[in-house]
Each structure stands twice: as structure tokens, then as C-alpha cells.
Enzyme design. Structure first.
Site, short mmCIF file in Angstrom:
data_model
loop_
_atom_site.label_atom_id
_atom_site.label_comp_id
_atom_site.label_asym_id
_atom_site.label_seq_id
_atom_site.Cartn_x
_atom_site.Cartn_y
_atom_site.Cartn_z
N ALA A 3 0.73 -1.44 0.14
CA ALA A 3 -0.06 -0.05 0.19
C ALA A 3 0.87 1.30 -0.07
O ALA A 3 0.35 2.16 -0.69
CB ALA A 3 -1.07 0.09 1.15
N ASP A 14 -0.83 -4.11 -5.99
CA ASP A 14 -0.02 -3.26 -6.94
C ASP A 14 1.54 -3.79 -6.50
O ASP A 14 1.93 -3.02 -5.50
CB ASP A 14 -0.24 -1.69 -6.59
CG ASP A 14 0.56 -0.79 -7.48
OD1 ASP A 14 0.68 -1.17 -8.58
OD2 ASP A 14 1.05 0.16 -6.79
N PRO A 57 3.26 4.22 -0.69
CA PRO A 57 3.00 5.51 0.00
C PRO A 57 1.50 5.90 0.41
O PRO A 57 1.07 6.74 1.29
CB PRO A 57 3.52 6.64 -0.49
CG PRO A 57 3.54 6.53 -1.97
CD PRO A 57 3.54 4.93 -2.19
N GLY A 58 0.32 5.46 -0.36
CA GLY A 58 -1.02 5.32 0.24
C GLY A 58 -1.78 6.23 -0.78
O GLY A 58 -2.92 6.47 -0.43
N ASP A 71 5.04 -9.08 5.26
CA ASP A 71 5.46 -9.33 3.73
C ASP A 71 4.35 -9.85 3.22
O ASP A 71 3.44 -10.87 3.41
CB ASP A 71 6.47 -10.54 3.88
CG ASP A 71 6.89 -10.89 2.52
OD1 ASP A 71 6.44 -10.52 1.57
OD2 ASP A 71 8.01 -11.69 2.31
N LYS A 123 -3.26 5.35 -3.72
CA LYS A 123 -4.35 4.37 -4.08
C LYS A 123 -5.18 3.94 -2.82
O LYS A 123 -6.42 3.93 -2.89
CB LYS A 123 -3.71 3.02 -4.64
CG LYS A 123 -2.89 3.51 -6.08
CD LYS A 123 -2.54 2.00 -6.55
CE LYS A 123 -1.77 2.21 -7.78
NZ LYS A 123 -0.31 2.91 -7.44
N CYS A 125 3.86 -0.44 -12.42
CA CYS A 125 4.19 0.66 -13.55
C CYS A 125 5.42 0.33 -14.18
O CYS A 125 6.34 1.13 -14.29
CB CYS A 125 4.68 1.76 -12.49
SG CYS A 125 6.02 1.55 -11.18
#
Length: 797
Positions: A242, A325, A244-245, A299, A247, A378
Site C-alpha cells: 500500500a 500493486d 505510500p498510500g 510481507d 491508491k 508501473c
């Protein structure tokens, strides 16, 4: 969006054995980086580690030689490489010496054929251009329309036809594929926005609204995965990687689509492997003030299975939606992470493929039948994209299906997934099939990296339903996304439906040599010996929560009982509704006075109470009350907290003052206005109340469209002869802008400037209540008392 060389990828990097002070400093550096919205030079992350082939390898030191000591730094100030190239001046800062060229990259992607014929040069030119600035309005808040109106009518209109340093600034445009004009982009770089005096007001608006949680500065392609999840308020959501946040914030917004419901049935569990970056994630999530978010530290490839109480019995928690992600090579981020140009090599994808597949497998294991999981990177590399999806679909034996999301985001341009690709080593050796790979390469190259050869099998996978976004098609970063729907339990779960918890000794490599820790993990019944020997294909067990190898020690989460003495005065003072969920209130200490009280939803309480020894929780809940040393003498020792006012207010039936637009202006621009400064209606209400914490509530008038058409609720304090609002500075600025008062700081940072109808010469004072950012441990050991917040000593005129 995460890559090993990007700031957003640090969550997938294990933390060294920091001492506590250094860890706190790096956390605050990360927060500062997020608030300034620029990437720190890589020299700030000298000690980061990269996961490669299951081992941790220290990253190359990139520190300029002159950074070695203070004396040498002084000697080279005038001519050193760091004196100019490492100034953090926005986009491209610290990268003046990097040439945006990588022949291996160009050769690799030409051979793969991912870019349409005749467009490759256009593709490469787009990769070399700076990334447009994009912002997203927080859509779930009732005043999102007011923010959009403010942007369009004030700031965007001023930007039109503007020219800076010979560059014509294009008017910001909404992203065509994002719903309700809630996301915008412009050709202005971050450097121009930050440095141009003509854009000073717009820049301060962005900073203030970002800190208040009303705007997020987020890359356009990063907004795609949450939209494809199709979130509804009752969904149980897992964000596996998640930090840095950005999304995660979108997921929370969608969960709270109906602001009239303070506690949606659903929740978001946001996980990250990096303990340090979990606190950045907490900071980002806290801006949205949701009682339905929990941040955990595991993890992702072996995140534990959680249990919940369901109809009086224990049940396994399966998620309705999962965002996967994963960490990636990040070659789609070259437009903003310029160091990828010199660091890119094909070995990056080979090292990450196995980890990406393990995370995806763990995700679908925890997905509910009928649920959706979005896999995204990405990276443009098929080894990290289609290869992972193909291997996952083959492992599922029909339990998963690649969904067709082509109609979900009309206006978004994308390329369909490919069904064939090749693999290249960093030496330039190409392989088209596993049979061609020599045995000496078998530890680095795996069969799952190659496309299936059977045409019928390839057709059944429907890999063309994957979506690859190329930078030159819509002036964005590069991105890959795939939507998976779970049709049935995973085949290995069908064969072994029962979960058996076993205890295993896990070897860990540490500074002092190899050690062992005890951990719990799931194995099929009667198959414990076999499970221990399949480390290549089966995720290993997570480390035990009881052994803290690094990071912070977390305070406990202690839920209050219905008959807790703390409720006695709170119940009567605020006249709480009988429906108030007392069992959802928690604190962060077993002993001593409770300094802060938080609230979580009923569903998150269920998760917390049944998994306290199974997961490492970093933070959860929204603060609703804070202890005030002077409050007890007025009837209640706890004052209301602005963070939780929208959650708590529906249950409060007393100590509410209805205020007008003019009242709010007075309360937010004057430090301690006398009661007589309020209009007659609010003045009369205030006189009926005793001293203490209050709610200041504005109800919109639909017959007066010139005023804000959304409810506003502020925390305040009724003093002996005066009244004041307890609102953090950035929120104070936000509400004033909504009321037509433009507030911003001058370049020296001293004072504020007010325009649009405010009387010149009006006395201005800084807000005494600063934003109480609790970065770790719920700040139980830190005082939250405003300096003059709740004192009964007032100045008389």
C-alpha cells in the site's frame, strides 16, 4: 506504483537495524518529501536494500564524494557537483548529469513489439519529457463540489493564457476517463508551480488542501487500479503493497461514498512490508479521517490469513476486493524517476518476477469467490506483467478469469495485453522458450517467465484483456493493469479445505549470523513435510509477531467496555444517543490515564479482537476525544477532536451551536472572539451552554446558492466570555476558501493575507491549535493540549 529505483517503491525494501532516533528522522523525511511532492535525491536512501533472488543486497552507494564530511563539504561549496545539481528544485532535481538515454532499453522494447508500428520514436520522446502535474479531488467528502468550483472559478481561470519563462501554460484539463471531473492535469511541472510568483496562490492552495485531505497530488495512471475494483461501501478490501498510500486513499474515498453513513460495513486493510514506510501510509490515511482503515506490517507474499467471528463461530476472512500493486522495475516511471534511465537492465525484471507471482498467488488465496483482484505494475515489461498473469491463471486451473474491463473507463487509451514475448539477459542473450535456457541459468530464469506455447491454452487465457498504458498516447506514465475475478476456490484449497496451524522454526539471516524464530503458517493436513520443501513455489511462513527484528514497538489497542467509567461524564455531557457504539471505542494504553479515544467500525473491531497475535497492526481508528487537563472542572475531561467530528457528531445530541457563514468567518479568522461577535441566533444558543467543548454546525441553505451547499462541522470551545474553533491550520484555510475568503501565507511565511471582501487592517493571529499529526504509537505519550485551548482564564476588555 512501485519500482526499485523510485521513491514509491521503498515500501518493498527491508529496513536496516536503525536505532530509534534515526528511524524517526527518516520517517519525518519521508513525510516531508510527500508534502513537498518531490522525490528526494537517492543519497537520502543510501542504506536501502533490494530484494534480489531471495537475498538482501545493499544498494550501490551513490553519495557524491564531497558528502563524506563537513570539512570537505565546505571546501567544495563553490564548484562541487552537489552545490547545484542536488538542489531540490522540483522536477529533475539532482539529476542534471543524467542523460535520458539507454540503448539496451530501446533495443529490448523494439524487439518486444509492445509499441505500435511507426510510434516508437514518439514513444521514446514522450519518455524523455517531464510528467504533467495531476491532482485528484477527494470525491467522497460532501464538499468535493465546492472544491471543484473553487478550482475552476478561481485558480484555473487565472492560469489561462499565462506565460512563464517563455513557456505558455495550458489551462488545466479534466482527465477524460476519471468520473465527475474529480481529476485534473496540466503541462506545468512541479518546479514551475513551486517557484513562479504568479502561481504562488495556486501552490499554497495545493499544499494546504493536500494536508487537509481534500486534494491528492497523484500520477494519473496511479488512479486507474482503484477505479477498476468497483468498490462498494460494504466491501472488505485488502491493499497488499500500500505505501505510500495514494491508491489506499482512493479506496477509502469509495468506501465512504455516502457521507451520511459514519460507519460503512466495509473496511480497508492496508499492508506494507517496510515498517518505516507504514508510518507514511498512516499519515496519508489519517488525512481522510476514516474509522474503517487499518494499517498493518507484513510481507505481502505471505500475509497471514485472518479470522473473524461470524454468527457466533470462527470463520476465515476472505476479501471482496484486493489491490495487488506489486513492486516492479519501474521503467514506466522514467518521466519522473530519472535515475531509472541509467539503472535500467533486463535483470531487474528477472529478479522481481518470482516475488510478484508469490504476492499475486497469496492475494487470490485470500480473495472471496466472486471477488475482484486488480494486479498492476508501473513496468511495461511482459516478464513482470503478462508472464505473471499467465502463470497465475495456469496455476488456478480455471478458478480465475481475466475480466474484460475495456468499457469500465471510457476515454482511457490503452493497448491490449500481448500473447507472445521474449526474454533477454543483461548480456544481450535472447531466449524464446524454457527449453533454450542453459542449466547454469535455471536459478535466475524460471519457466513461468515464458508465454504458453499451446495456442488453445493461450486463447483460453484471454491475455488481450490486460491493459498496457503507453506514455505517448495520453501524456502519462507507463502502466500495466489486469482485473481478475475469482470463480471458485483455488485448486490447492479444494484439495486441502481445512486449515491447520503449525509451528515452524524459520532460519533468518541477521548481522550476528543465522538465527531461528518461531512462526505460524498454513499447511494442508498430512502434508507438513512436503510443504517445507517447496520454497520455490510455495510462500514461506511470515515471521512471528512476538519477535521484533527492527522498527517501532507498537502500543496496544485496548477496547473499552460499555460500563467503562470514562463514559459516565462523556455520556451525560454530550448527551450521546443510545445507539452510540461504545464497544467500538478504543485507546492505546493498558495503564494510566487514557489520553486519546479512537473509534473503529464494528467490522474492524471484529478483525482486531480475533487476530491480535496473528498480525502486526501499526495504526487504526479515528481520534474522537482528547483529554483536557482543565476540562474536568467544566463537566467532562474529554474535548472533541476535529479529526473524528464527522464520525461522532451524528450521535451527539447536546452542545451543538448552529452557525452562519459570517459566524464561521469570525471563528476562523479571530483567535478568541467574544460571544457578542456572533450573530444573534448563534449568540443566543451559546449563552444557553456552559463552558466546555462544543460542536459548531453549519447547515446549507438551498435558497442561497452563493453560500456553500454542504454541511460544515467544527470543534470549538465555549469559554467564559468568548468562543473559539479548534481546527488545524490547513483545515481552517480550507473552510475559509469555501466561504470565499482567500487565505495564504506570504513568501516569508509570516502572517496571512486575506482578500475578497475581508476588511483591510483586520487583526490576524496564528491558530493556536496545530495539526496533531500522530506518526507513531497513536502519540499516547505526547500531549495534545493546545497551548490556550481549554483554559478558563480569559482576557477581559
Amino acid at each position: 506504483m512501485k519500482g526499485p529505483h523510485s521513491r514509491a517503491s521503498e515500501e518493498h525494501v527491508p529496513l536496516l537495524h536503525y536505532n530509534h532516533n534515526i528511524a524517526r528522522l527518516q520517517t519525518r523525511l519521508a513525510l516531508f518529501s510527500a508534502s513537498c511532492h518531490h522525490d528526494f535525491p537517492q543519497v537520502f536512501f543510501q542504506s536501502r536494500l533490494l530484494f534480489q533472488n531471495g537475498e538482501t543486497k545493499q544498494a550501490e552507494a551513490e553519495k557524491p564524494e564531497c558528502w563524506q564530511g563537513r570539512q570537505r563539504q565546505q571546501r567544495c561549496k563553490s564548484h562541487c557537483c552537489c552545490s547545484k545539481s542536488l538542489k531540490m528544485d522540483g522536477w529533475g532535481a539532482g539529476y542534471a548529469d543524467i542523460v535520458k538515454e539507454n540503448k539496451l532499453f530501446e533495443h529490448y522494447y523494439k524487439e518486444q513489439g509492445l509499441v505500435p508500428e511507426g510510434e516508437f520514436e514518439e514513444f521514446m520522446e514522450a519518455m524523455r519529457e517531464p510528467l504533467p502535474a495531476t491532482i485528484r479531488i477527494t470525491g467522497y467528502k460532501s464538499h468535493a463540489k465546492e472544491i471543484l468550483h473553487c478550482l475552476k472559478e478561481k485558480y484555473f481561470r487565472d492560469i489561462q493564457e499565462l506565460e512563464i519563462d517563455g513557456q505558455k501554460i495550458e489551462a488545466p484539463q479534466p482527465l477524460s476517463w476519471y468520473p465527475d471531473e474529480q481529476a485534473w492535469h496540466t503541462n506545468m511541472s512541479r518546479k514551475i508551480i513551486r517557484k513562479s510568483p504568479l502561481l504562488e496562490k495556486f501552490h499554497q492552495f495545493l499544499i494546504s488542501e493536500t494536508e487537509s485531505g481534500n486534494i491528492s497530488r497523484q500520477e494519473a495512471v496511479s488512479m486507474i487500479p482503484p477505479l477498476l475494483l468497483k468498490i462498494e461501501p460494504h466491501h472488505k478490501i485488502l491493499d497488499m503493497c500500500a505505501a505510500p498510500g495514494s491508491k489506499t486513499a482512493q479506496l477509502i474515498e469509495m468506501l465512504h461514498s455516502d457521507m451520511e453513513v459514519p460507519f460503512p460495513e466495509g473496511f480497508v486493510i492496508a499492508n506494507d512490508v517496510d515498517n518505516k514506510r507504514c508510518y507514511l501510509l498512516v499519515h496519508q490515511a489519517k488525512r481522510l479521517n476514516s474509522p474503517c482503515i487499518m494499517v498493518v506490517n507484513h510481507d505481502a507474499s505471505c500475509i497471514p490469513t485472518l479470522q473473524i467471528n461470524s454468527d457466533g463461530r470462527k470463520d476465515i476472512l476472505f476479501y471482496d476486493r484486493i489491490l495487488c500493486d506489486v513492486p516492479c522495475s519501474g521503467d514506466g516511471t522514467m518521466r519522473k524517476n530519472i535515475d531509472v534511465w541509467k539503472k535500467w537492465t533486463t535483470s531487474n525484471s528477472l529478479h522481481l518476477h518470482g516475488l510478484q507471482l508469490r504476492i499475486a498467488v497469496r492475494g487470490v488465496e485470500q480473495l472471496a469467490v466472486g471477488g475482484r483482484m486488480v494486479y498492476s505494475t508501473c513496468s511495461l515489461n511482459p516478464i513482470e506483467d503478462e508472464a505473471v498473469i499467465a502463470a497465475l491463471l495456469e496455476k488456478s486451473e480455471g478458478s480465475l478469469e481475466l475480466a474484460d474491463a475495456s468499457a469500465d473507463l471510457p476515454g482511457l487509451k490503452w493497448m491490449p495485453g500481448v500473447t507472445s514475448w521474449k526474454l533477454m539477459t543483461k548480456e544481450g542473450q535472447w531466449y524464446s522458450d524454457w527449453s533454450e535456457v542453459p542449466k547454469s541459468r535455471h536459478t535466475q530464469i524460471r519457466p513461468t517467465m515464458f508465454p504458453p506455447k499451446d495456442p488453445e491454452k493461450v486463447a483460453n487465457l484471454h491475455l488481450q484483456r490486460c491493459m498496457r498504458i503507453l506514455p505517448h498516447h495520453q501524456n502519462t506514465g507507463g502502466f500495466f493493469v489486469a482485473v481478475l475475478v475469482k470463480k471458485a476456490p483455488m485448486p490447492w484449497n479444494k484439495r486441502y479445505p481445512k486449515v491447520v496451524l503449525t509451528s515452524t522454526r524459520i532460519p533468518l539471516d541477521g548481522p550476528g549470523g543465522k538465527t531461528e524464530v518461531e512462526a505460524e503458517h498454513e499447511v494442508p493436513p498430512g502434508d507438513s513435510q512436503e510443504a517445507g520443501g517447496k520454497q520455490d513455489s510455495v510462500c514461506g511462513p511470515p515471521p512471528s509477531k512476538k519477535l521484533r527484528l527492527f522498527g517501532y514497538k507498537e502500543d496496544p489497542f485496548v477496547f473499552l467496555t460499555e460500563d467503562d467509567p470514562v463514559f459516565n461524564t462523556i455520556q451525560s455531557f454530550y448527551d450521546l444517543s443510545p445507539s452510540f457504539p461504545k464497544l467500538n471505542v478504543l485507546t492505546r494504553t493498558h495503564e494510566g490515564k487514557k489520553r486519546h479515544l479512537y473509534m473503529v467500525s464494528k467490522e474492524l473491531r471484529n478483525v482486531l479482537q480475533n487476530n491480535s497475535e496473528r498480525m502486526k497492526v501499526i495504526n487504526t481508528g479515528v481520534k474522537v476525544w482528547s483529554r483536557n487537563s482543565d476540562g474536568a472542572e467544566f463537566g467532562c475531561a474529554f474535548r472533541l477532536a476535529q479529526e473524528g467530528i464527522y464520525t461522532l457528531q451524528p450521535y451527539i445530541r447536546s452542545r451543538i451551536i448552529s452557525v452562519s457563514v459570517e459566524d464561521i468567518k469570525v471563528l476562523l479568522t479571530q483567535e478568541n472572539p467574544f460571544l457578542s461577535k456572533l450573530e444573534d441566533n448563534a449568540h443566543a444558543q451559546a449563552k444557553q451552554l456552559g463552558m466546555g467543548s462544543i460542536v459548531l454546525k453549519y447547515i446549507p441553505n438551498p435558497n442561497n446558492p452563493s453560500e456553500p451547499q454542504c454541511a460544515i462541522q467544527l470543534c470549538g470551545w465555549r469559554g467564559k466570555t468568548s468562543i473559539r474553533a479548534f481546527v488545524p491550520r490547513n483545515e481552517r484555510y480550507h473552510y475559509l476558501r469555501m466561504l470565499g475568503v482567500e487565505v495564504f501565507r506570504d513568501r516569508e511565511g509570516s502572517g496571512q493575507k486575506k482578500r475578497d471582501g475581508e476588511k483591510e487592517g483586520k487583526e490576524e493571529e496564528e491558530v493556536a491549535v496545530e495539526n496533531e499529526a500522530e506518526l507513531e504509537n497513536g502519540a499516547e505519550n505526547e500531549s495534545s493540549e493546545p497551548t490556550t485551548a481549554c483554559s478558563n482564564k480569559e482576557t477581559k476588555s
